[in-house]
Design an enzyme around this catalytic site. Sequence first.
Site, PDB file in Angstrom:
ATOM      1  N   ARG A  43      46.347  27.738  37.488  1.00 26.07           N
ATOM      2  CA  ARG A  43      46.764  29.221  37.158  1.00 26.07           C
ATOM      3  C   ARG A  43      48.073  29.133  35.949  1.00 26.07           C
ATOM      4  NH1 ARG A  43      48.239  34.716  40.022  1.00 26.07           N
ATOM      5  NH2 ARG A  43      47.164  36.027  38.767  1.00 26.07           N
ATOM      6  N   THR A 105      46.222  39.301  34.007  1.00 27.34           N
ATOM      7  CA  THR A 105      45.468  38.408  34.756  1.00 27.34           C
ATOM      8  C   THR A 105      45.302  38.777  36.186  1.00 27.34           C
ATOM      9  OG1 THR A 105      45.205  36.000  35.393  1.00 27.34           O
ATOM     10  CG2 THR A 105      47.313  36.952  35.254  1.00 27.34           C
ATOM     11  N   SER A 106      43.991  38.968  36.449  1.00 27.65           N
ATOM     12  CA  SER A 106      43.740  39.545  37.973  1.00 27.65           C
ATOM     13  C   SER A 106      44.168  38.592  38.932  1.00 27.65           C
ATOM     14  CB  SER A 106      42.242  39.882  37.940  1.00 27.65           C
ATOM     15  OG  SER A 106      41.705  40.851  37.023  1.00 27.65           O
ATOM     16  N   SER A 107      44.217  39.144  40.287  1.00 31.43           N
ATOM     17  CA  SER A 107      44.735  38.372  41.113  1.00 31.43           C
ATOM     18  C   SER A 107      43.422  37.386  41.510  1.00 31.43           C
ATOM     19  CB  SER A 107      44.973  39.204  42.702  1.00 31.43           C
ATOM     20  OG  SER A 107      43.727  39.741  43.045  1.00 31.43           O
ATOM     21  N   TYR A 251      40.325  47.999  37.664  1.00 31.89           N
ATOM     22  CA  TYR A 251      40.573  47.052  36.493  1.00 31.89           C
ATOM     23  C   TYR A 251      40.963  48.056  35.316  1.00 31.89           C
ATOM     24  CZ  TYR A 251      38.712  42.510  37.578  1.00 31.89           C
ATOM     25  OH  TYR A 251      38.582  41.045  38.136  1.00 31.89           O
TER      26      TYR A 251
END
Length: 387
Positions: A43, A105-107, A251
């Site tokens: 990541r 950037t999402s978890s 979101y």
Amino acid sequence: MTIDPWVDGRIDALNEYLIAAGVLSPSSPESRFWRGTLNRVPRHLFVPRRAWMQPQDDREEGLIDRDTDPAFWYHTVYSNTALITQRGDGTADVADRSGPPTSSTSSPHVVFEFLRLLNPQDEHRVLEIGTGTGWTAALLAERVGDSQVTTVEVDKSIAEVAAENLKAADYGPTLLVGDGALGAPDHAPYDRVHVTCGVRDIPYAWVEQARPGAVIVMPWMPAHGGWGQRLRLDVLDDGTAEGSFHGTCKYMMMRAQRPEAWPPYPDDGVNGTTWVDPREPWNALDEGFGLHLAIVAPNLTITTAGWEGQEDASSAWVMRLRDIAHRDAWANITARPGQDAQVSQSGGRQLWHTMEATYMEWLRAGRPGPGAYRMTVTPRRQDVWLR
């Protein structure tokens, strides 16, 4: 690929968290594959040197900076943390909280929940809507192959950074700059459509460009303004799609569907009281009531809800309502402990009465949960319905 020494042990810890949280299984082959991708698609290669952290636990928000505190930066990147990577469409610094978040950037928790719903298989052709930093595009490319992934990003500057990130990580999916609501017809048909931005009105192009039997997953953000739902649609052979809801999510909205700024609330209105505590329907939104509201009043939105200070120095719980199709319609509901709630609303469309009646209808139906509702998308409309 050489693994950064700062990462040592952090990926294993993140994998252990995802298993403990039930996002990934310790035994299923598909989960084992996704756990392995954390090593193959690190990541940190897709996170900028400076980002704004939003932990999905009780940690405080704040700036992470790889140059000034690399240990904290890596710790945050490999924790269950969403990271804001752009504010104000690039006009504000990422640490300027007055600038609205416009890319992130999402978890990892949320990313892998959606990938598990998507369930891509070998050689599936995948369309991704919203490239962002490129991490999920790389995860998809690792699963199905570079040549099978098309990812669309509306923001040219974000797309350029994503392209650099993907190249540095040795991935090369097709990356297009454009309006994701149009899909990518030149690369269709698709077996999977993976949407990484909030959507209220589902573009039919995604259904049209998918094969019968294909799967579309997205964060569906109903108009009511609470948290959205993870929606999985199955594309049918009659040109429609039908699916179900799989838990809450939140979101950033697709840019074309961002809400407009509301005009000020008027001082005049029809005044009255209600015995219904407005906190009850608010707290029930994620329990199924939000989906029921989307059936009965799909344009009703809650603009704010929570405790507020009053002119007399007391506190009250206030809910404010609007209608996205009738912008002159409004309602304010103010609840103080031990008193009937005060209601002020526009005369033409009395939004609180609609909210209250819909909530009573949901209660009479037995408080059906999100799993009791379905979504159907056709060329002309989308409908939520209670089965």
